[in-house]
Design a protein around this motif. Structure first.
Motif, mmCIF file in Angstrom:
data_model
loop_
_atom_site.group_PDB
_atom_site.id
_atom_site.type_symbol
_atom_site.label_atom_id
_atom_site.label_comp_id
_atom_site.label_asym_id
_atom_site.label_seq_id
_atom_site.Cartn_x
_atom_site.Cartn_y
_atom_site.Cartn_z
ATOM 1 N N GLU A 127 0.839 -1.212 0.000
ATOM 2 C CA GLU A 127 0.000 0.000 0.000
ATOM 3 C C GLU A 127 0.870 1.258 0.000
ATOM 4 O O GLU A 127 0.529 2.258 -0.613
ATOM 5 C CB GLU A 127 -0.935 -0.019 1.211
ATOM 6 C CG GLU A 127 -1.863 -1.237 1.186
ATOM 7 C CD GLU A 127 -3.094 -1.067 2.041
ATOM 8 O OE1 GLU A 127 -3.028 -0.341 3.044
ATOM 9 O OE2 GLU A 127 -4.133 -1.672 1.690
ATOM 10 N N VAL A 128 1.998 1.175 0.690
ATOM 11 C CA VAL A 128 2.900 2.331 0.721
ATOM 12 C C VAL A 128 3.592 2.461 -0.631
ATOM 13 O O VAL A 128 3.734 3.557 -1.186
ATOM 14 C CB VAL A 128 3.956 2.152 1.834
ATOM 15 C CG1 VAL A 128 4.966 3.279 1.787
ATOM 16 C CG2 VAL A 128 3.270 2.089 3.181
ATOM 17 N N PHE A 240 -3.700 11.526 0.666
ATOM 18 C CA PHE A 240 -3.159 10.471 1.533
ATOM 19 C C PHE A 240 -4.051 10.266 2.751
ATOM 20 O O PHE A 240 -4.970 11.050 3.001
ATOM 21 C CB PHE A 240 -1.705 10.768 1.932
ATOM 22 C CG PHE A 240 -1.468 12.046 2.698
ATOM 23 C CD1 PHE A 240 -1.462 12.067 4.081
ATOM 24 C CD2 PHE A 240 -1.241 13.244 2.027
ATOM 25 C CE1 PHE A 240 -1.228 13.240 4.787
ATOM 26 C CE2 PHE A 240 -1.000 14.431 2.728
ATOM 27 C CZ PHE A 240 -0.994 14.423 4.104
ATOM 28 N N THR A 246 -1.291 3.009 9.420
ATOM 29 C CA THR A 246 -0.875 3.299 8.039
ATOM 30 C C THR A 246 0.161 4.424 7.977
ATOM 31 O O THR A 246 0.712 4.690 6.903
ATOM 32 C CB THR A 246 -2.085 3.713 7.171
ATOM 33 O OG1 THR A 246 -2.699 4.866 7.774
ATOM 34 C CG2 THR A 246 -3.113 2.608 7.061
ATOM 35 N N THR A 249 -0.037 7.180 4.198
ATOM 36 C CA THR A 249 -0.097 6.266 3.050
ATOM 37 C C THR A 249 -0.793 6.952 1.876
ATOM 38 O O THR A 249 -1.872 7.533 2.038
ATOM 39 C CB THR A 249 -0.852 4.968 3.451
ATOM 40 O OG1 THR A 249 -0.045 4.247 4.382
ATOM 41 C CG2 THR A 249 -1.135 4.078 2.255
ATOM 42 N N ARG A 272 5.736 11.153 5.118
ATOM 43 C CA ARG A 272 5.819 9.823 5.727
ATOM 44 C C ARG A 272 7.206 9.619 6.362
ATOM 45 O O ARG A 272 7.318 9.180 7.501
ATOM 46 C CB ARG A 272 5.538 8.747 4.668
ATOM 47 C CG ARG A 272 5.598 7.346 5.233
ATOM 48 C CD ARG A 272 5.267 6.276 4.212
ATOM 49 N NE ARG A 272 5.557 4.967 4.769
ATOM 50 C CZ ARG A 272 4.694 4.220 5.449
ATOM 51 N NH1 ARG A 272 3.468 4.633 5.618
ATOM 52 N NH2 ARG A 272 5.054 3.059 5.943
#
Ligand code: PDD
Length: 284
Positions: A127-128, A240, A246, A249, A272
């Protein structure tokens, strides 16, 4: 899985931890929770999670509060007993056990306190690397989403609906504005401006959201505490989500429409990295 879990002051094998069928959490979802990230065997933002726990409990008029030092102790014990390096600690506090009645029970009953660990790959995952695709649904939750209750059926329903249609998550829309994701806060970046809606009663004020706001300020970005529409999001430069599971993400597609080139955004990546760097510095 064969975890050691915590229930009301005792540790036990997960299969031996039992609660009453009269627990208010089971009968009424009369309970609140927190999810704390564990990275490198250490907790991220523990104190802020405790502040929010107190707030949730006091908004729901729980008659007793919990001691933060004792919660910290059993969280740390759970990390050690389960050799947790990367994942989460889930903490659940229920008003307690009482005969079924819509009215709150007598104030002298004991809270039910449950905690367990869950391993999860948080730092690196698909997902990242690729970003997520979200679908919008109407926000049909009650209007006290600022309280972190375990009343999670609608978000779960929305996530399952999204998943069935091939999306990774759902973003909820109320009165034309995106409120938040099923279990995360929603953000966009437009013309150099980062937008996150005001933390009012219609969203959960994410602990990650609060840290990411600080990171964005450190990086010199402008933040607008403003709601945004679906159209704003689809035409944004980047989008995001943030949450304890998460971090930051990227969202690359909404309702099948790709955002810009459909790849994770550059500023999202910077945020991030900054978030993870700062979190590790203050982890306990
Ligand atoms: N969910 N909004 C909602 C509706 C959430 O459920 C969450 C967290 C967030 C982000 O909050 P935080 O940054 O404090 O994790 C926002 C957790 C992770 C969960 O239910 O598993």
């Amino acid at each position: 899985m064969n975890r050691i879990v915590y229930l009301n002051g005792h540790f036990s094998d997960e299969k031996d931890a039992k609660i009453s069928i009269f627990d208010r959490s089971f009968l009424f979802s009369d309970s609140v929770y927190e999810v704390t990230t564990v990275l490198d065997g250490k907790m991220i933002d523990f104190d802020n999670h405790m502040k929010r726990l107190d707030r949730s409990m006091s908004e729901l008029k729980f008659p007793k509060m919990l001691n933060h030092d004792s919660i910290k102790k059993f969280h740390k014990d759970l990390i050690v007993k389960n050799e947790l390096k990367e994942g989460i600690i889930y903490l659940h506090v229920s008003r307690g056990v009482a005969d079924r009645s819509f009215n709150f029970p007598p104030k002298n009953i004991d809270l039910t306190v449950v905690a367990f660990t869950q391993e999860k790959k948080l730092l690196k995952n698909d997902e990242v690397a690729n970003g997520i695709r979200v679908m919008t649904v109407e926000d049909k939750r009650w209007k006290r989403c600022d309280i972190k209750t375990t009343q999670l059926l609608y978000p779960s329903f929305a996530k399952a609906q999204a998943s069935e249609k091939g999306f990774d998550d759902a973003w909820m829309l109320r009165d034309g504005y995106i409120s938040e994701g099923t279990s995360n806060n929603a953000w966009i970046i437009k013309s150099g401006n980062i937008l996150t809606r005001e933390a009012d009663e219609l969203i959960l004020n994410g602990i990650t959201r609060q840290s990411v706001i600080n990171c964005a300020k450190l990086l010199g970005y402008k933040i607008s505490y403003k709601g945004f529409t679906l159209d704003d999001a689809i035409t944004a430069d980047e989008a995001f989500i943030t949450s304890a599971t998460t971090f930051v993400t990227p969202v690359v597609n909404i309702n099948g429409k790709q955002i810009k080139d459909g790849k994770p955004g550059k500023f999202t990546g910077q945020l991030r990295e900054e978030y993870i760097k700062n979190s590790l510095k203050t982890a306990i």
